[in-house]
Each structure stands twice: as C-alpha cells, then as structure tokens.
Scaffold this motif. Structure first.
Motif, short mmCIF file in Angstrom:
data_model
loop_
_atom_site.label_atom_id
_atom_site.label_comp_id
_atom_site.label_asym_id
_atom_site.label_seq_id
_atom_site.Cartn_x
_atom_site.Cartn_y
_atom_site.Cartn_z
N LEU A 129 -15.44 9.32 16.05
CA LEU A 129 -15.51 9.04 14.62
C LEU A 129 -14.87 7.69 14.34
O LEU A 129 -13.85 7.34 14.95
N ASP A 130 -15.45 6.94 13.41
CA ASP A 130 -14.89 5.66 12.98
C ASP A 130 -13.74 5.97 12.02
O ASP A 130 -13.94 6.53 10.95
N ILE A 131 -12.51 5.62 12.42
CA ILE A 131 -11.34 5.88 11.57
C ILE A 131 -10.68 4.57 11.13
O ILE A 131 -9.50 4.55 10.77
N THR A 132 -11.44 3.49 11.14
CA THR A 132 -10.90 2.18 10.80
C THR A 132 -10.28 2.19 9.40
O THR A 132 -9.16 1.71 9.21
N GLU A 133 -10.97 2.75 8.43
CA GLU A 133 -10.46 2.78 7.05
C GLU A 133 -9.20 3.63 6.94
O GLU A 133 -8.24 3.24 6.27
N GLN A 134 -9.16 4.75 7.61
CA GLN A 134 -7.98 5.61 7.59
C GLN A 134 -6.78 4.90 8.22
O GLN A 134 -5.65 5.01 7.73
N ARG A 135 -7.02 4.17 9.31
CA ARG A 135 -5.94 3.42 9.94
C ARG A 135 -5.41 2.33 9.01
O ARG A 135 -4.20 2.09 8.93
N ARG A 136 -6.32 1.65 8.30
CA ARG A 136 -5.91 0.61 7.36
C ARG A 136 -5.05 1.22 6.25
O ARG A 136 -3.99 0.69 5.89
N GLN A 137 -5.48 2.35 5.70
CA GLN A 137 -4.74 3.02 4.64
C GLN A 137 -3.37 3.50 5.13
O GLN A 137 -2.37 3.38 4.42
N ARG A 138 -3.34 4.02 6.35
CA ARG A 138 -2.07 4.48 6.93
C ARG A 138 -1.09 3.32 7.06
O ARG A 138 0.10 3.46 6.77
N GLU A 139 -1.58 2.15 7.49
CA GLU A 139 -0.72 0.98 7.63
C GLU A 139 -0.23 0.49 6.27
O GLU A 139 0.94 0.13 6.12
N GLU A 140 -1.09 0.49 5.27
CA GLU A 140 -0.68 0.10 3.92
C GLU A 140 0.41 1.03 3.40
O GLU A 140 1.38 0.59 2.79
N LEU A 141 0.26 2.32 3.62
CA LEU A 141 1.26 3.29 3.18
C LEU A 141 2.58 3.06 3.91
O LEU A 141 3.65 3.09 3.30
N ARG A 142 2.51 2.82 5.21
CA ARG A 142 3.74 2.56 5.98
C ARG A 142 4.48 1.34 5.44
O ARG A 142 5.70 1.37 5.24
N LEU A 143 3.74 0.26 5.16
CA LEU A 143 4.36 -0.95 4.63
C LEU A 143 4.96 -0.70 3.24
O LEU A 143 6.06 -1.19 2.93
N SER A 144 4.26 0.05 2.42
CA SER A 144 4.75 0.37 1.09
C SER A 144 6.05 1.19 1.17
O SER A 144 7.01 0.92 0.44
N LEU A 145 6.09 2.15 2.06
CA LEU A 145 7.30 2.95 2.24
C LEU A 145 8.46 2.10 2.74
O LEU A 145 9.61 2.29 2.31
N GLU A 146 8.18 1.15 3.62
CA GLU A 146 9.22 0.25 4.09
C GLU A 146 9.78 -0.59 2.94
O GLU A 146 10.99 -0.77 2.83
N ARG A 147 8.89 -1.11 2.09
CA ARG A 147 9.33 -1.91 0.94
C ARG A 147 10.19 -1.07 0.01
O ARG A 147 11.24 -1.53 -0.47
N HIS A 148 9.77 0.14 -0.25
CA HIS A 148 10.55 1.02 -1.12
C HIS A 148 11.92 1.33 -0.51
O HIS A 148 12.92 1.42 -1.22
N GLN A 149 11.97 1.52 0.79
CA GLN A 149 13.24 1.79 1.46
C GLN A 149 14.19 0.61 1.33
O GLN A 149 15.38 0.77 1.09
N VAL A 150 13.66 -0.63 1.47
CA VAL A 150 14.48 -1.83 1.31
C VAL A 150 15.04 -1.88 -0.10
O VAL A 150 16.23 -2.15 -0.31
N ILE A 151 14.19 -1.60 -1.09
CA ILE A 151 14.63 -1.61 -2.49
C ILE A 151 15.72 -0.56 -2.71
O ILE A 151 16.74 -0.83 -3.34
N MET A 152 15.53 0.63 -2.17
CA MET A 152 16.51 1.70 -2.34
C MET A 152 17.83 1.33 -1.65
O MET A 152 18.91 1.57 -2.20
N ASP A 153 17.76 0.72 -0.48
CA ASP A 153 18.97 0.28 0.21
C ASP A 153 19.71 -0.76 -0.58
O ASP A 153 20.95 -0.73 -0.67
N GLN A 154 18.99 -1.70 -1.20
CA GLN A 154 19.62 -2.74 -1.99
C GLN A 154 20.20 -2.15 -3.26
O GLN A 154 21.28 -2.56 -3.70
N ALA A 155 19.53 -1.18 -3.86
CA ALA A 155 20.03 -0.54 -5.08
C ALA A 155 21.34 0.20 -4.78
O ALA A 155 22.26 0.19 -5.60
N THR A 156 21.43 0.81 -3.63
CA THR A 156 22.64 1.52 -3.23
C THR A 156 23.79 0.54 -3.04
O THR A 156 24.92 0.81 -3.42
N ASP A 157 23.50 -0.64 -2.48
CA ASP A 157 24.54 -1.65 -2.27
C ASP A 157 25.08 -2.16 -3.60
O ASP A 157 26.28 -2.45 -3.70
N ILE A 158 24.24 -2.28 -4.60
CA ILE A 158 24.68 -2.80 -5.90
C ILE A 158 25.57 -1.78 -6.54
O ILE A 158 26.61 -2.03 -7.07
#
Length: 158
Positions: A129-158
């Motif tokens: 099965l072609d899962i190219t689109e699912q892999r792209r979406q999974r990577e976008e979600l992973r990057l989004s979660l990483e960005r949110h984690q950075v924001i949460m870490d910075q908010a905790t520091d403040i």
C-alpha cells in the motif's frame, strides 16, 4: 452438459473473478522468491501503477529483482527487519521507500507471507500500500508536538 464441462466453466469463472480482483484492488501485489535479490515471480498491474514502471522496465532496470527496487538507503534495514520478523513467524510487515520511475519516492507498507511449496521452494506473497501521505502527516504531527513541547518547556521556565 458433462461434469468436465461444468468443472471447466466453473474454473473459467473463478479465473475471471480472481483476475478482476487483482486488477481492481487499490494496492500492489507481488510474488517473489526468498533469495538474496527477492527475484520477482509475478506482479499485478496495481504494483506497476504504484511505481510507474512497465513489466519491461522492471526487467531492464532491475532485472526482475525486487531488492533492487527498494530505496538503497532503506535496504539494509529492510533485510534486517525481515530476518527478525521471520525468526518469529512467517508474516512480514515492513515500511520502506521505493523510487518511482519519475524520480520521486513513495513510502510503502509491505505485508507479506512466506510460503514453502511442495517442492521446498520458499516464496513471498506480498500486498503493498502507498502510505506516503500518512508518513507525511505523521511527520507533521511529530514536528508540531516538538514545537508545543518547546513552548511548554519555556513557559515552565518563565
């Protein structure tokens, strides 16, 4: 109608149905040897459409060796995963990339089963099965979660 004629007619009907099934399922099917190069025995039209190749292209470019179709950077990991999975059972589930005829790459989910024939020959029957689109979406979600984690870490520091 004789028994032989009925049997032949039934067999022809089943062949037509199986042919229609393999032509119309939205995936690629292939059958290959369990050898170092995964020598291709047969492949469906959907398999060819998924990658953009003709049967002649597969023969000329890859010498009917499926291992040569696997993206070079993924081959080692694919064969290691195959070895590991086959040590447990005769079923495979692999994700890897395959180069397209037009130069792009497609991610595939390859689900296969190892079968041993009466003659002792080991072959794989695989559905891809072609899962190219699912892999792209999974990577976008992973990057989004990483960005949110950075924001949460910075908010905790403040």
């Amino acid at each position: 109608m004789t028994f032989e004629q009925e049997t032949l007619q039934e067999l022809q009907t089943r062949v037509r149905e199986l042919s229609a099934l393999t032509r119309n399922v939205p995936c690629g099917l292939h059958h290959c040897m369990d050898d170092e190069e995964l020598t291709i025995i047969s492949m469906s039209d959907g398999f060819l459409e998924m990658f953009g190749y003709s049967r002649e292209d597969i023969e000329e470019r890859f010498e009917n060796r499926f291992a040569r179709m696997i993206y070079k950077e993924d081959r080692k990991a694919v064969f290691a995963a195959m070895k590991h999975q086959l040590a447990i059972k005769n079923d495979l589930e692999l994700e890897y990339r395959v180069p397209l005829k037009d130069g792009g790459l497609v991610w595939v989910l390859d689900k296969g089963r190892l079968e041993v024939g009466e003659d002792g020959k080991r072959t794989f029957y695989c559905v891809m099965l072609d899962i190219t689109e699912q892999r792209r979406q999974r990577e976008e979600l992973r990057l989004s979660l990483e960005r949110h984690q950075v924001i949460m870490d910075q908010a905790t520091d403040i």
